[in-house]
Design a protein around this motif. Structure first.
Motif, PDB file in Angstrom:
ATOM      1  N   VAL A 157       0.603  -1.255   0.088  1.00  0.00           N
ATOM      2  CA  VAL A 157       0.017   0.147   0.044  1.00  0.00           C
ATOM      3  C   VAL A 157       1.005   1.254  -0.048  1.00  0.00           C
ATOM      4  O   VAL A 157       0.589   2.248   0.804  1.00  0.00           O
ATOM      5  CB  VAL A 157      -1.012   0.147   1.110  1.00  0.00           C
ATOM      6  N   CYS A 162      -1.732   2.325  -3.274  1.00  0.00           N
ATOM      7  CA  CYS A 162      -3.118   3.368  -2.913  1.00  0.00           C
ATOM      8  C   CYS A 162      -3.835   3.902  -3.877  1.00  0.00           C
ATOM      9  O   CYS A 162      -5.010   4.125  -3.905  1.00  0.00           O
ATOM     10  CB  CYS A 162      -2.516   4.655  -1.893  1.00  0.00           C
ATOM     11  N   ILE A 165      -6.312   1.253  -5.003  1.00  0.00           N
ATOM     12  CA  ILE A 165      -7.368   1.064  -3.901  1.00  0.00           C
ATOM     13  C   ILE A 165      -8.536   2.315  -4.174  1.00  0.00           C
ATOM     14  O   ILE A 165      -9.491   1.644  -4.338  1.00  0.00           O
ATOM     15  CB  ILE A 165      -6.688   1.400  -2.454  1.00  0.00           C
ATOM     16  N   GLU A 166      -7.961   3.363  -4.433  1.00  0.00           N
ATOM     17  CA  GLU A 166      -8.956   4.454  -4.967  1.00  0.00           C
ATOM     18  C   GLU A 166      -9.928   4.209  -6.004  1.00  0.00           C
ATOM     19  O   GLU A 166     -10.857   4.159  -6.134  1.00  0.00           O
ATOM     20  CB  GLU A 166      -8.325   5.845  -5.164  1.00  0.00           C
ATOM     21  N   ARG A 184       2.135   2.035   7.230  1.00  0.00           N
ATOM     22  CA  ARG A 184       1.256   2.314   5.955  1.00  0.00           C
ATOM     23  C   ARG A 184      -0.160   1.757   6.097  1.00  0.00           C
ATOM     24  O   ARG A 184      -1.143   2.180   5.682  1.00  0.00           O
ATOM     25  CB  ARG A 184       1.926   1.485   4.849  1.00  0.00           C
ATOM     26  N   LEU A 188      -4.591   3.763   6.600  1.00  0.00           N
ATOM     27  CA  LEU A 188      -5.788   3.196   5.983  1.00  0.00           C
ATOM     28  C   LEU A 188      -6.872   3.001   6.908  1.00  0.00           C
ATOM     29  O   LEU A 188      -7.939   2.614   6.507  1.00  0.00           O
ATOM     30  CB  LEU A 188      -5.456   2.151   4.937  1.00  0.00           C
ATOM     31  N   GLN A 189      -6.376   2.840   8.119  1.00  0.00           N
ATOM     32  CA  GLN A 189      -7.431   2.447   9.253  1.00  0.00           C
ATOM     33  C   GLN A 189      -8.638   3.088   9.416  1.00  0.00           C
ATOM     34  O   GLN A 189      -8.637   4.463   9.190  1.00  0.00           O
ATOM     35  CB  GLN A 189      -6.776   2.437  10.515  1.00  0.00           C
ATOM     36  N   LYS A 191     -10.877   3.420   6.790  1.00  0.00           N
ATOM     37  CA  LYS A 191     -11.233   4.059   5.536  1.00  0.00           C
ATOM     38  C   LYS A 191     -12.220   2.895   4.915  1.00  0.00           C
ATOM     39  O   LYS A 191     -12.266   1.826   5.107  1.00  0.00           O
ATOM     40  CB  LYS A 191     -10.111   3.870   4.546  1.00  0.00           C
ATOM     41  N   VAL A 194     -12.218  -0.523   3.117  1.00  0.00           N
ATOM     42  CA  VAL A 194     -10.943  -1.232   3.342  1.00  0.00           C
ATOM     43  C   VAL A 194     -10.873  -2.116   4.448  1.00  0.00           C
ATOM     44  O   VAL A 194     -11.191  -1.759   5.825  1.00  0.00           O
ATOM     45  CB  VAL A 194      -9.806  -0.125   3.506  1.00  0.00           C
ATOM     46  N   ILE A 196      -8.262  -3.931   7.077  1.00  0.00           N
ATOM     47  CA  ILE A 196      -6.664  -4.091   7.054  1.00  0.00           C
ATOM     48  C   ILE A 196      -6.523  -5.597   7.435  1.00  0.00           C
ATOM     49  O   ILE A 196      -7.188  -6.025   8.281  1.00  0.00           O
ATOM     50  CB  ILE A 196      -6.646  -3.120   8.380  1.00  0.00           C
TER      51      ILE A 196
END
Ligand code: 2YC
Length: 284
Positions: A157, A162, A165-166, A184, A188-189, A191, A194, A196
């Motif tokens: 990521v 990233c 991901i978007e 990293r 993203l926590q 989001k 997503v 993790i």
């Protein structure tokens, strides 16, 4: 970001037509169509902008210096796209001035940290990592069909992962992500969309398809693959084991520069078109 070796890129120019056929078989689309999808626009809308381009490719000697064949590979990819381009004789600042003195409208330059396509009229620029992420994500979506409500495993990521991901989230997919760098993952926590994961296996177990954007070379093995698992793998070196690649080659999208450079062109020209149309409003 991995610094390419001459051996990674020396066959790009001679293989362009073959690679185009490979992409068409793999995804149903050629490189420019993939790149236009990455930019969120139609190929048709980009043509006038691409035809107006004149790209000065400037070799850069900073850091670890010039990679033999790199500028020639960029020139080959742009030539294949029908874009007017040239490699400057001189390097670095002198090369930039030489490019401008030879009518360059854009500059393509890469040092060991950043690889960018800069538009001189608008000062807009396209970054190789971000555009590579979008380009390979678009290719995976074309290969897999609609990603809506699917889960895509994303290994790595950094900027490439990233950007992908978007793209996946914008298509209504969820992403199961893993990176060996906990910071990293932390970023993203929370989001939306997503998941993790604390290991590579946990992330791969959750996804129907995979996006490999690490600098490691054995993150996806034969046991992780199946006939209906598709993989987009921009990571260098290739993150899939040799035996997995050989058995599932028809499911795997990988190249070292082509999709990323094509996506830099389409993303920059899409942004330039929007910028000029906006300013046209003010001008008229
Ligand atoms: O020949 C030159 O001008 C060198 N300064 C080019 C160095 C490129 C370093 N970056 C990479 O090898 C990779 C490429 C995929 C583009 C981004 N990182």
């Amino acid at each position: 970001m991995t610094r390419l070796l001459t051996s990674d890129i020396e066959k790009i120019v001679e293989r362009m037509a073959l690679h185009e056929k490979e992409l068409q078989v793999l995804t149903g689309n050629g490189m420019v169509t993939i790149a236009a999808d990455a930019a969120g626009v139609s190929v048709r809308s980009l043509f006038p902008w691409m035809q107006g381009m004149r790209v000065g490719i400037v070799p850069v000697t900073t850091g670890l210096g010039i990679i033999n064949g790199f500028s020639a590979a960029i020139e080959g990819i742009l030539d294949f796209m029908g874009i007017d381009c040239f490699v400057t004789e001189q390097t670095d600042v002198a090369g930039m001035i030489e490019a401008v003195n030879n009518g360059a409208q854009q500059l393509f330059m890469a040092d060991d940290v950043t690889c960018s396509l800069l538009d001189l009229k608008t000062s807009l620029s396209a970054d190789n990592s971000i555009c590579t992420g979008k380009g390979f994500a678009a290719a995976l979506a074309m290969k897999s069909g609609s990603l809506k409500d699917k889960v895509v495993s994303v290994l790595g990521v950094g900027p490439v992962g990233c950007a992908a991901i978007e793209y996946f989230l914008s298509k209504g997919a969820k992403v199961a992500v893993y990176d060996k760098d906990a910071d990293r993952l932390e970023a993203l926590q929370g989001k939306d969309g997503v998941i993790i994961c604390q290991s590579r296996h946990a992330a791969l177990a959750l996804g129907q398809h995979y996006f490999e954007a690490t600098t490691a070379s054995d993150t996806i093995t034969l046991a992780d693959m199946s006939a209906d698992t598709f993989v987009a793998a921009p990571g260098m070196p290739l993150g899939i084991t040799q035996e997995a690649f050989e058995q599932y080659q028809a499911n795997i999208i990988h190249d070292t520069l082509e999709i990323g450079v094509a996506s830099m062109v389409t993303c920059l020209m899409a942004e330039k078109a929007a910028f000029m149309q906006k300013h046209q409003q003010f001008a008229s």
